[in-house]
Design a protein around this motif. Structure first.
Motif, PDB file in Angstrom:
ATOM      1  N   UNK A  66       5.516 -15.418  -0.273  1.00 27.20           N
ATOM      2  CA  UNK A  66       4.265 -15.742  -0.990  1.00 27.20           C
ATOM      3  C   UNK A  66       3.604 -14.458  -1.494  1.00 27.20           C
ATOM      4  N   UNK A  67       3.555 -13.444  -0.648  1.00 26.05           N
ATOM      5  CA  UNK A  67       2.955 -12.161  -1.050  1.00 26.05           C
ATOM      6  C   UNK A  67       3.731 -11.545  -2.208  1.00 26.05           C
ATOM      7  N   UNK A  68       5.041 -11.617  -2.078  1.00 27.37           N
ATOM      8  CA  UNK A  68       5.889 -10.980  -3.093  1.00 27.37           C
ATOM      9  C   UNK A  68       5.722 -11.641  -4.459  1.00 27.37           C
ATOM     10  N   UNK A  69       5.499 -12.963  -4.447  1.00 30.92           N
ATOM     11  CA  UNK A  69       5.282 -13.672  -5.717  1.00 30.92           C
ATOM     12  C   UNK A  69       4.107 -13.042  -6.467  1.00 30.92           C
ATOM     13  N   UNK A  70       3.089 -12.667  -5.701  1.00 24.16           N
ATOM     14  CA  UNK A  70       1.911 -12.079  -6.352  1.00 24.16           C
ATOM     15  C   UNK A  70       2.251 -10.718  -6.945  1.00 24.16           C
ATOM     16  N   UNK A  71       3.024  -9.944  -6.207  1.00 27.01           N
ATOM     17  CA  UNK A  71       3.414  -8.624  -6.737  1.00 27.01           C
ATOM     18  C   UNK A  71       4.338  -8.807  -7.945  1.00 27.01           C
ATOM     19  N   UNK A  74       2.954  -9.043 -11.349  1.00 29.62           N
ATOM     20  CA  UNK A  74       2.501  -7.821 -12.040  1.00 29.62           C
ATOM     21  C   UNK A  74       3.590  -7.244 -12.943  1.00 29.62           C
ATOM     22  N   UNK A  75       4.798  -7.749 -12.810  1.00 24.45           N
ATOM     23  CA  UNK A  75       5.864  -7.373 -13.764  1.00 24.45           C
ATOM     24  C   UNK A  75       5.806  -8.334 -14.943  1.00 24.45           C
ATOM     25  N   UNK A  76       5.839  -7.791 -16.136  1.00 23.94           N
ATOM     26  CA  UNK A  76       5.770  -8.674 -17.309  1.00 23.94           C
ATOM     27  C   UNK A  76       7.139  -8.725 -17.967  1.00 23.94           C
ATOM     28  N   UNK A 520      16.212 -14.528   2.958  1.00 25.96           N
ATOM     29  CA  UNK A 520      14.870 -14.259   2.421  1.00 25.96           C
ATOM     30  C   UNK A 520      14.804 -12.868   1.790  1.00 25.96           C
ATOM     31  N   UNK A 521      15.561 -11.941   2.325  1.00 22.67           N
ATOM     32  CA  UNK A 521      15.586 -10.603   1.723  1.00 22.67           C
ATOM     33  C   UNK A 521      16.234 -10.649   0.332  1.00 22.67           C
ATOM     34  N   UNK A 522      17.214 -11.534   0.182  1.00 20.74           N
ATOM     35  CA  UNK A 522      18.015 -11.529  -1.046  1.00 20.74           C
ATOM     36  C   UNK A 522      17.489 -12.425  -2.154  1.00 20.74           C
ATOM     37  N   UNK A 523      16.822 -13.515  -1.760  1.00 15.48           N
ATOM     38  CA  UNK A 523      16.424 -14.508  -2.771  1.00 15.48           C
ATOM     39  C   UNK A 523      15.647 -13.880  -3.945  1.00 15.48           C
ATOM     40  N   UNK A 524      14.648 -13.029  -3.704  1.00 21.48           N
ATOM     41  CA  UNK A 524      13.857 -12.531  -4.848  1.00 21.48           C
ATOM     42  C   UNK A 524      14.649 -11.681  -5.848  1.00 21.48           C
ATOM     43  N   UNK A 525      15.804 -11.194  -5.446  1.00 26.14           N
ATOM     44  CA  UNK A 525      16.587 -10.369  -6.381  1.00 26.14           C
ATOM     45  C   UNK A 525      16.926 -11.168  -7.649  1.00 26.14           C
ATOM     46  N   UNK A 526      17.026 -12.483  -7.501  1.00 27.88           N
ATOM     47  CA  UNK A 526      17.337 -13.326  -8.674  1.00 27.88           C
ATOM     48  C   UNK A 526      16.093 -13.760  -9.444  1.00 27.88           C
ATOM     49  N   UNK A 527      14.916 -13.514  -8.926  1.00 27.92           N
ATOM     50  CA  UNK A 527      13.711 -13.929  -9.665  1.00 27.92           C
ATOM     51  C   UNK A 527      13.647 -13.171 -10.999  1.00 27.92           C
ATOM     52  N   UNK A 528      13.332 -13.901 -12.089  1.00 32.26           N
ATOM     53  CA  UNK A 528      13.312 -13.229 -13.395  1.00 32.26           C
ATOM     54  C   UNK A 528      12.340 -12.055 -13.473  1.00 32.26           C
ATOM     55  N   UNK A 529      11.243 -12.127 -12.712  1.00 34.55           N
ATOM     56  CA  UNK A 529      10.266 -11.014 -12.743  1.00 34.55           C
ATOM     57  C   UNK A 529      10.916  -9.710 -12.290  1.00 34.55           C
ATOM     58  N   UNK A 530      12.000  -9.830 -11.523  1.00 33.42           N
ATOM     59  CA  UNK A 530      12.689  -8.622 -11.076  1.00 33.42           C
ATOM     60  C   UNK A 530      14.015  -8.414 -11.819  1.00 33.42           C
ATOM     61  N   UNK A 531      14.686  -9.522 -12.131  1.00 29.05           N
ATOM     62  CA  UNK A 531      16.049  -9.356 -12.667  1.00 29.05           C
ATOM     63  C   UNK A 531      16.069  -9.071 -14.167  1.00 29.05           C
ATOM     64  N   UNK A 543       4.452  -2.822 -13.250  1.00 29.84           N
ATOM     65  CA  UNK A 543       3.583  -2.407 -12.140  1.00 29.84           C
ATOM     66  C   UNK A 543       4.013  -2.996 -10.791  1.00 29.84           C
ATOM     67  N   UNK A 544       4.541  -4.209 -10.822  1.00 32.18           N
ATOM     68  CA  UNK A 544       4.995  -4.826  -9.573  1.00 32.18           C
ATOM     69  C   UNK A 544       6.106  -3.996  -8.945  1.00 32.18           C
ATOM     70  N   UNK A 545       7.094  -3.657  -9.771  1.00 30.79           N
ATOM     71  CA  UNK A 545       8.204  -2.827  -9.293  1.00 30.79           C
ATOM     72  C   UNK A 545       7.696  -1.480  -8.787  1.00 30.79           C
ATOM     73  N   UNK A 546       6.822  -0.853  -9.586  1.00 36.02           N
ATOM     74  CA  UNK A 546       6.384   0.501  -9.230  1.00 36.02           C
ATOM     75  C   UNK A 546       5.621   0.485  -7.899  1.00 36.02           C
ATOM     76  N   UNK A 547       4.872  -0.601  -7.697  1.00 35.75           N
ATOM     77  CA  UNK A 547       4.142  -0.730  -6.433  1.00 35.75           C
ATOM     78  C   UNK A 547       5.129  -0.826  -5.257  1.00 35.75           C
TER      79      UNK A 547
END
Ligand SMILES: Cc1ncc(COP(=O)(O)O)c(C=O)c1O
Length: 958
Positions: A66-71, A74-76, A520-531, A543-547
């Motif tokens: 949930x926290x990570x979703x917020x960060x 911040x990536x556009x 849980x460690x791996x799932x966000x790697x596929x989120x478009x905000x990161x991938x 900004x999300x990544x940089x944070x």
């Protein structure tokens, strides 16, 4: 702990496999009364951390996501038209789900044990075939780390080819065409200087190459997107005995005359756009293809065809892959971990689309590029590329203003200079996107409307006939069979079933730390905000990544006891190299550039000396004593002997022998007294976190393997991340990057992307966040507990090599199998192969001591699994005893014939001296969860003598 705190700490109990009752039983088996007693017997008091690490407390898995979703928000995710080696791509869902997000693929280790790795070996061979076909060069490896380092590897290979005698370099110059990617130049500069290569930059059309040059590199299409004809340049280069590297693009090569047909000696590049997300820079597989004459010197891993003990075709890593470790300081490359998982994805992408599918994707992109060029021309914007594949170079009045307008419409262009903009299209670009781009340009000249006419059958006039590909590629059936989703899903599963991964059983590879890679460690790697972020996207969009990166770097600095961290290196060996570069730069800045001697204990990993040589240093090997510890007297003598030139010591701690050496502080002091810096190889950091630290011990810089200690999976041989953490005096020399303008650095980049393999940093970040300060320390304590428990069970049967002064091991220990050679004719390899019949991957074989197995269970295994593994080794002990006692034959026995495949066991004929049950089901637990090795024992010599490293014609499979 109340129930709320319990929830916050839930991940600890999931990550660490041992429960309370099991812990007590294990402590009693070891003969200590509590965990603290074991730890204090194992780690010298002088280097124990007495306070908590400054890392936050644990949060639950749910809270973390949930926290990570917020960060992440911040990536556009803007449409990226930046290009420069990174392109948006569509990962087919069948590959995303069944490879990228599948522990059956991502938790595998490097395929050293070929009999239980045929699936990924087959997939990597497909990758090599893909690269070889598209580049039209006969030999390709199964990946390098990124395009920049692949270019550097090519340069180094050609340099060593021409300058065999390094004391008399006859051809020191390497020509770099000015139109290669800026980040590739940056990495080439880093790599060239320490080994005495002189770089010459210029225009390939005007350079006069002569015998002072050993090589040259050009980009095809170039960094502006222009397709240039390099034939004449290559002919002239060859006439002057200069070899040519072409940095290129696999998708473009479906339409363009391939480098091999143009005469290039080496082709390199990134296979990212074949279905691997941009991920803010990585991980992606770089490719490397070359001519047959370089087959013994090509860097990285090559998969080759061989036969097994039954004479059947099989695959295994070819000769030089294993030689890297043996050649040590004579090795010309330090590549160990590469990008296996990402190569597998690219290969699967090519298999799914086939030659026709790939060509259609390339044509679609090219037609869109041509349409965009024409329509922009109508608006009055000139495309300066006469010929191009997917990238336009548009002349403008004010590039910055148009880029700003683009950003308002959520699209990013490439700023070439004030008067030029680059626009790179990719597989995700649609007709609507073209119209959107046109709108931006129209608006910049105050025109409100824009439109485009698309012709799906348009001729590709943007590609000259002289550069149009005429040769076929991907003709092998594997690229022409699996085009429906069912076929593809089943092909992926068919290969996966041949490989033993962490989802089958524990993989106790010493030094490799095969711990849990939690979902849980791996799932966000596929989120478009990161991938889907481009590594050169503007900072206000990332900004999300940089944070996250800043936070992670801080955690790693705290954990290692250092002042700062760089996460740029994308493997452990690259971390070693980067760490040594900081030391080199430090000495140079102090006017002591002559300091170039590195002391390396004989027990060090092969990458240590290889990295030292790459950093321009001279290796002096120091001895170990009979107990496996560094021979302090020898080290002191050598430090004294080389005190005028001493640059550094490279030391692994706890040692590769699995011991916390008591003398470590004295060792570090000795090096400092003689003017050197201490580099600590952090591969064994899983025995240190929270209990001691490299900074506390007295080191100046360490590298970490995030793919060991910090939960990034090994991916079947990569990806990895090898950050370096440094003391304050080395901070100014952390790697820089052409695309990080807000940080100044005194050294150039070591990786192509500013933050290396950025997307998988999320995994280590999650690991630290969810374990928290107590959890990461407990992980270390349990890793030590598990190793000592196994040692306690096994030492009744096997000799254990090396322990600390109180008889304990660190997080790993070595089982000595050498005595059985004389008594039963049994070698370590036989035991390794027999373990497969028991359903286990062998521990590390013959490293750091030949004839041994090094076991590292990690904290993530439960007691029952540890016991099954011990039972297997005890079972094997009894089998060896039976041979020693003459009850079983010395040649025809379960060990020599191991592993036993289903084909062998189920054959109509059975001539062995033991039963089928003994062969395949040696213990009751095996019956419940049988893993069948898919081939009999591999014949390495045969494959090395007959090197084949692309898919053979289909008849060969018969
Ligand atoms: C002790 C040690 N140092 C360095 C390395 C190299 O790390 P990488 O494979 O990530 O390049 C390894 C790899 O297993 C290792 O065990």
């Amino acid at each position: 702990m109340n129930i709320f705190e319990q929830q916050k700490n839930e991940f600890s109990e999931r990550h660490i496999g041992i429960n309370k009752e099991e812990k007590e039983a294990m402590l009693s088996a070891i003969g200590v009364s509590n965990l603290e007693e074991l730890i204090s017997k194992t780690i010298p008091d002088a280097i124990r951390i007495k306070t908590d690490l400054e890392v936050p407390a644990a949060i639950s898995e749910f809270e973390y996501l949930s926290e990570l979703k917020k960060v992440a928000a911040k990536n556009k995710v803007f449409k990226s038209y930046i290009g420069q080696g990174y392109y948006d791509t569509i990962t087919p869902s069948v590959i995303l789900r069944n490879v990228f997000e599948n522990p059956g693929w991502y938790t595998q280790y490097t395929p050293y044990q070929a009999e239980i790795s045929q699936g990924r070996l087959e997939s990597l061979l497909n990758y090599q075939t893909l690269v070889s076909d598209l580049t039209a060069l006969p030999i390709a490896n199964a990946s390098l780390l990124d395009e920049g380092t692949a270019a550097a590897e090519a340069m180094a290979m050609l340099f060593n080819h021409k300058n065999k005698d390094h004391d008399h370099i006859t051809a020191p110059k390497f020509f770099i065409d000015e139109k290669i990617f800026a980040q590739t130049k940056d990495v080439l500069v880093t790599r060239a200087e320490p080994i005495g290569i002189e770089l010459v930059f210029g225009d390939f059309k005007h350079v006069a190459l002569n015998e002072d040059y050993f090589g040259a590199i050009v980009q095809y299409p170039d960094n502006d997107g222009a397709i240039r004809d390099y034939r004449e340049f290559i002919t002239n280069a060859h006439a002057a005995n200069v070899m040519v590297v072409m940095a290129t693009d696999l998708l473009a090569l479906t339409l363009l005359t391939p480098p091999g047909e143009l005469g290039a000696d080496v082709a390199i590049g990134s296979s990212q756009r074949l279905g691997v997300p941009m991920g803010f820079g990585g991980p992606h597989a770089a490719f490397f293809a070359t001519k047959d004459e370089f087959k013994r010197t090509i860097p990285g891993r090559i998969i080759g065809v061989s036969i097994d003990a039954q004479g059947n075709r099989c695959l295994r890593m070819a000769l030089q892959t294993r030689e890297q470790h043996i050649r040590r300081e004579k090795a010309t490359s330090n590549i160990c971990t590469a990008q296996a998982l990402l190569s597998n994805m690219a290969a699967m992408y090519a298999i799914y689309h086939g030659a026709e599918g790939l060509t259609n994707i390339a044509k679609r992109i090219s037609i869109l590029a041509q349409t965009l060029s024409d329509e922009l021309n109508e608006l009055g914007f000139n495309n300066l590329n006469e010929y191009y594949f997917d990238t336009l170079k548009i002349g403008v009045h004010d590039a910055a203003a148009i880029i700003k307008l683009g950003a308002l419409q959520e699209m990013n262009f490439h700023f070439i200079d004030e008067k030029h903009i680059g626009i790179s299209l990719d597989e995700t670009t649609s007709q609507n996107n073209i119209v959107d781009i046109l709108h931006v340009f129209a608006r910049s000249i105050n025109i409100d409307t824009a439109s485009a006419g698309f012709d799906a059958d348009a001729l590709l006039e943007n590609i000259p006939s002289s550069s149009t590909r005429t040769s076929g590629f991907l003709l092998h059936p594997v690229f022409n069979t699996h085009h429906s989703e069912n076929q593809m899903m089943r092909y992926i599963k068919f290969l996966e079933n041949k490989d033993l991964s962490l989802n089958t059983s524990m993989i106790s590879l010493g030094s490799c730390t095969m711990k849990l890679n939690a979902a849980t460690e791996l799932i966000p790697v596929s989120w478009p905000e990161f991938s889907r972020l481009h590594p050169f996207a503007p900072a206000d969009q990332t900004q999300g990544y940089l944070e996250i990166i800043t936070e992670l770097e801080n955690y790693l600095s705290k954990i290692t006891g250092f002042a700062a961290t760089s996460i740029q290196p994308n493997s452990g060996a690259q971390g070693e190299y980067a760490g040594l570069l900081t030391i080199r730069a430090y000495h140079t800045a102090r006017g002591e550039s002559h300091r170039n001697v590195v002391l390396i204990p004989i027990s060090a990993h092969g990458t240590n000396p290889a990295s030292a040589v790459m950093a321009g240093m001279k290796v002096v090997v120091t001895r170990c004593d009979d107990a496996g510890n560094i021979d302090v007297a020898d080290l002191k003598a050598k430090a004294e002997e080389h005190k005028n030139d001493l640059a550094a010591l490279m030391v692994t701690y706890p040692s590769t022998h699995g011991v916390f050496e008591e003398s470590i502080i004295e060792i570090c002091n000795t090096i400092h007294e003689h003017g050197g810096q201490v580099f600590m190889d952090g591969a064994n950091m899983n025995a240190q976190v929270g209990l001691t630290s490299p900074g506390m011990i007295g080191a100046d810089v360490c590298h970490l393997n995030l793919h060991k200690t910090f939960a990034i999976p090994h991916g079947g041989g990569g990806p990895g991340v090898g950050p370096i953490c440094v003391a304050s005096q080395l901070v100014p020399y952390l790697p820089g990057h052409v695309n990080i303008t807000n940080k100044t650095s005194n050294i150039h980049a070591v990786s192509a992307a500013p933050y290396g393999s950025a997307s998988i940093l999320l995994i280590s970040y999650a690991y630290i966040k969810m374990l928290g300060t107590n959890g990461i320390r407990s992980a270390t304590e349990y890793a030590i507990l598990n190793a000592n428990y196994m040692k306690a069970r096994l030492e009744k049967y096997y000799k254990i090599l090396y322990t600390g002064k109180n008889g304990t091991a660190a997080h790993e220990f070595i089982v000595d199998l050498r005595p059985f050679k004389n008594t039963a004719g049994i070698e370590a390899e036989d035991v390794a192969k027999r373990l497969m019949d028991y359903g286990f991957h062998a521990p590390t074989l013959s490293f750091p001591v030949a004839g041994t197995l090094m076991i590292e269970p990690t904290e993530s295994e439960d007691k029952a699994e540890l016991d099954r593994f011990c039972d297997a080794l005890i079972g094997i002990y009894n089998e060896i005893k039976a041979i020693e006692e003459g009850k079983e034959d010395k040649k025809d026995n379960v060990l020599k014939n191991a592993p036993h495949t289903q084909h062998v066991v189920c054959a109509d004929e059975w001539t062995k001296s033991y039963s089928r049950t003994v062969a395949a089901f040696p213990l009751p637990y095996v019956k419940e969860n049988k893993f069948w090795p898919s081939i009999s024992r591999v014949n390495n010599t045969y494959g090395d003598r007959n090197l084949i490293c692309t898919c053979e014609p289909i008849e060969a499979y018969a």
